[in-house]
Write a protein that holds these residues in place. Sequence first.
Motif, PDB file in Angstrom:
ATOM      1  N   GLN A  13       0.827  -1.199   0.000  1.00 27.80           N
ATOM      2  CA  GLN A  13       0.000   0.000   0.000  1.00 27.80           C
ATOM      3  C   GLN A  13       0.865   1.254   0.000  1.00 27.80           C
ATOM      4  N   MET A  14       1.977   1.204   0.733  1.00 28.56           N
ATOM      5  CA  MET A  14       2.880   2.347   0.796  1.00 28.56           C
ATOM      6  C   MET A  14       3.428   2.663  -0.596  1.00 28.56           C
ATOM      7  N   PHE A  15       3.896   1.626  -1.284  1.00 25.28           N
ATOM      8  CA  PHE A  15       4.440   1.840  -2.632  1.00 25.28           C
ATOM      9  C   PHE A  15       3.352   2.319  -3.598  1.00 25.28           C
ATOM     10  N   MET A  16       2.125   1.886  -3.406  1.00 28.09           N
ATOM     11  CA  MET A  16       1.049   2.282  -4.300  1.00 28.09           C
ATOM     12  C   MET A  16       0.635   3.744  -4.078  1.00 28.09           C
ATOM     13  N   HIS A  17       0.877   4.273  -2.877  1.00 26.38           N
ATOM     14  CA  HIS A  17       0.483   5.646  -2.578  1.00 26.38           C
ATOM     15  C   HIS A  17       1.582   6.658  -2.869  1.00 26.38           C
ATOM     16  N   ILE A  18       2.748   6.177  -3.235  1.00 17.70           N
ATOM     17  CA  ILE A  18       3.833   7.095  -3.598  1.00 17.70           C
ATOM     18  C   ILE A  18       3.544   7.604  -5.005  1.00 17.70           C
ATOM     19  N   PRO A  19       3.549   8.918  -5.202  1.00 17.31           N
ATOM     20  CA  PRO A  19       3.254   9.468  -6.534  1.00 17.31           C
ATOM     21  C   PRO A  19       4.248   8.968  -7.583  1.00 17.31           C
ATOM     22  N   TRP A  20       3.800   8.868  -8.819  1.00 15.97           N
ATOM     23  CA  TRP A  20       4.634   8.353  -9.911  1.00 15.97           C
ATOM     24  C   TRP A  20       5.880   9.197 -10.105  1.00 15.97           C
ATOM     25  N   TRP A  21       5.772  10.505  -9.905  1.00 14.66           N
ATOM     26  CA  TRP A  21       6.920  11.372 -10.161  1.00 14.66           C
ATOM     27  C   TRP A  21       8.042  11.149  -9.155  1.00 14.66           C
ATOM     28  N   VAL A  22       7.718  10.612  -7.967  1.00 16.89           N
ATOM     29  CA  VAL A  22       8.762  10.294  -6.990  1.00 16.89           C
ATOM     30  C   VAL A  22       9.636   9.153  -7.533  1.00 16.89           C
ATOM     31  N   TYR A  23       9.008   8.187  -8.214  1.00 14.12           N
ATOM     32  CA  TYR A  23       9.775   7.105  -8.834  1.00 14.12           C
ATOM     33  C   TYR A  23      10.666   7.640  -9.953  1.00 14.12           C
ATOM     34  N   VAL A  24      10.140   8.585 -10.718  1.00 14.16           N
ATOM     35  CA  VAL A  24      10.949   9.194 -11.785  1.00 14.16           C
ATOM     36  C   VAL A  24      12.177   9.871 -11.180  1.00 14.16           C
ATOM     37  N   ILE A  25      11.959  10.646 -10.100  1.00 12.70           N
ATOM     38  CA  ILE A  25      13.091  11.304  -9.437  1.00 12.70           C
ATOM     39  C   ILE A  25      14.053  10.268  -8.868  1.00 12.70           C
ATOM     40  N   PHE A  26      13.524   9.183  -8.312  1.00  9.43           N
ATOM     41  CA  PHE A  26      14.379   8.136  -7.746  1.00  9.43           C
ATOM     42  C   PHE A  26      15.298   7.536  -8.805  1.00  9.43           C
ATOM     43  N   PHE A  27      14.742   7.110  -9.922  1.00 12.44           N
ATOM     44  CA  PHE A  27      15.565   6.480 -10.956  1.00 12.44           C
ATOM     45  C   PHE A  27      16.512   7.480 -11.616  1.00 12.44           C
ATOM     46  N   TYR A  28      16.061   8.712 -11.772  1.00  9.17           N
ATOM     47  CA  TYR A  28      16.938   9.767 -12.290  1.00  9.17           C
ATOM     48  C   TYR A  28      18.096   9.999 -11.310  1.00  9.17           C
ATOM     49  N   SER A  29      17.775  10.037 -10.020  1.00 14.32           N
ATOM     50  CA  SER A  29      18.805  10.260  -9.000  1.00 14.32           C
ATOM     51  C   SER A  29      19.811   9.113  -8.962  1.00 14.32           C
ATOM     52  N   ILE A  30      19.342   7.903  -9.073  1.00 16.43           N
ATOM     53  CA  ILE A  30      20.249   6.749  -9.066  1.00 16.43           C
ATOM     54  C   ILE A  30      21.175   6.806 -10.273  1.00 16.43           C
ATOM     55  N   SER A  31      20.630   7.100 -11.443  1.00 17.33           N
ATOM     56  CA  SER A  31      21.489   7.167 -12.638  1.00 17.33           C
ATOM     57  C   SER A  31      22.495   8.307 -12.514  1.00 17.33           C
ATOM     58  N   HIS A  60       6.793  18.388  -0.618  1.00 18.70           N
ATOM     59  CA  HIS A  60       5.781  17.333  -0.761  1.00 18.70           C
ATOM     60  C   HIS A  60       5.782  16.412   0.458  1.00 18.70           C
ATOM     61  N   THR A  61       6.957  16.011   0.893  1.00 21.12           N
ATOM     62  CA  THR A  61       7.063  15.095   2.024  1.00 21.12           C
ATOM     63  C   THR A  61       6.584  15.766   3.309  1.00 21.12           C
ATOM     64  N   MET A  62       6.973  17.025   3.516  1.00 21.17           N
ATOM     65  CA  MET A  62       6.504  17.723   4.725  1.00 21.17           C
ATOM     66  C   MET A  62       4.986  17.858   4.717  1.00 21.17           C
ATOM     67  N   LYS A  63       4.426  18.146   3.548  1.00 23.45           N
ATOM     68  CA  LYS A  63       2.967  18.283   3.440  1.00 23.45           C
ATOM     69  C   LYS A  63       2.277  16.950   3.750  1.00 23.45           C
ATOM     70  N   ASP A  64       2.846  15.855   3.240  1.00 19.17           N
ATOM     71  CA  ASP A  64       2.231  14.547   3.447  1.00 19.17           C
ATOM     72  C   ASP A  64       2.497  13.963   4.830  1.00 19.17           C
ATOM     73  N   ILE A  65       3.690  14.188   5.351  1.00 16.51           N
ATOM     74  CA  ILE A  65       4.044  13.574   6.629  1.00 16.51           C
ATOM     75  C   ILE A  65       3.653  14.464   7.803  1.00 16.51           C
ATOM     76  N   LEU A  66       4.047  15.723   7.749  1.00 15.03           N
ATOM     77  CA  LEU A  66       3.812  16.602   8.893  1.00 15.03           C
ATOM     78  C   LEU A  66       2.452  17.284   8.830  1.00 15.03           C
ATOM     79  N   ILE A  67       1.795  17.206   7.693  1.00 17.48           N
ATOM     80  CA  ILE A  67       0.479  17.789   7.439  1.00 17.48           C
ATOM     81  C   ILE A  67       0.513  19.316   7.586  1.00 17.48           C
ATOM     82  N   TYR A  68       0.657  19.818   8.793  1.00 19.33           N
ATOM     83  CA  TYR A  68       0.709  21.266   9.022  1.00 19.33           C
ATOM     84  C   TYR A  68       2.005  21.613   9.736  1.00 19.33           C
TER      85      TYR A  68
END
Length: 184
Positions: A13-31, A60-68
């Motif tokens: 469920q965690m992987f399914m809720h991660i936005p697609w663009w985070v995966y793009v940044i991840f693979f771009y960052s790894i390369s 994005h992470t602060m908005k999702d994790i810390l909410i406010y």
Amino acid sequence: MDTEIGIFESSYQMFMHIPWWVYVIFFYSISKGINMSETRIVQISKLIIFPILLFLLSIHTMKDILIYPTNLDVLHWIIAIMIGTALGWIHLSSLGVKIDKENPKAEIPGSFIPLGIFIFLFFINYFFFYKIANNPQIVEQAWYRLGVLYILGSTMGFFLGRFVYCFYALRKKPRRAHLVKKRK
């Protein structure tokens, strides 16, 4: 056995809720991290790309994790950015970067540190999201909030420090010690 299934389901469920663009940044960052492990010549202006991407990921992470996020949260995040900037500056200055001032480029010796940071950042983000999915009240705990803020801020700051170091070296005037006349 049920706990193993529960962990798998919550991980899925965690992987399914991660936005697609985070995966793009991840693979771009790894390369890019793999590319950064070898000496390369880069345009100094392109060194700002990672701080911008990490800034967006932080927001994005602060908005999702810390909410406010509170004002104190933002202050801690800014302090973490400053710490990371200093570490990025120190790291790049220790590598012996060569700056071409005519064509604003830098020859940066290879290092595996950026790749390690990218991998660490994405796994720690996964950890933070996993913890919040299993215990939403964890965001109220100081250690959790500070961990999120300092990891996000210092990581962004590290890459910002690399850019600032090269930009400073590009703009720095050469020392004129050889022009000073000695008194007789």
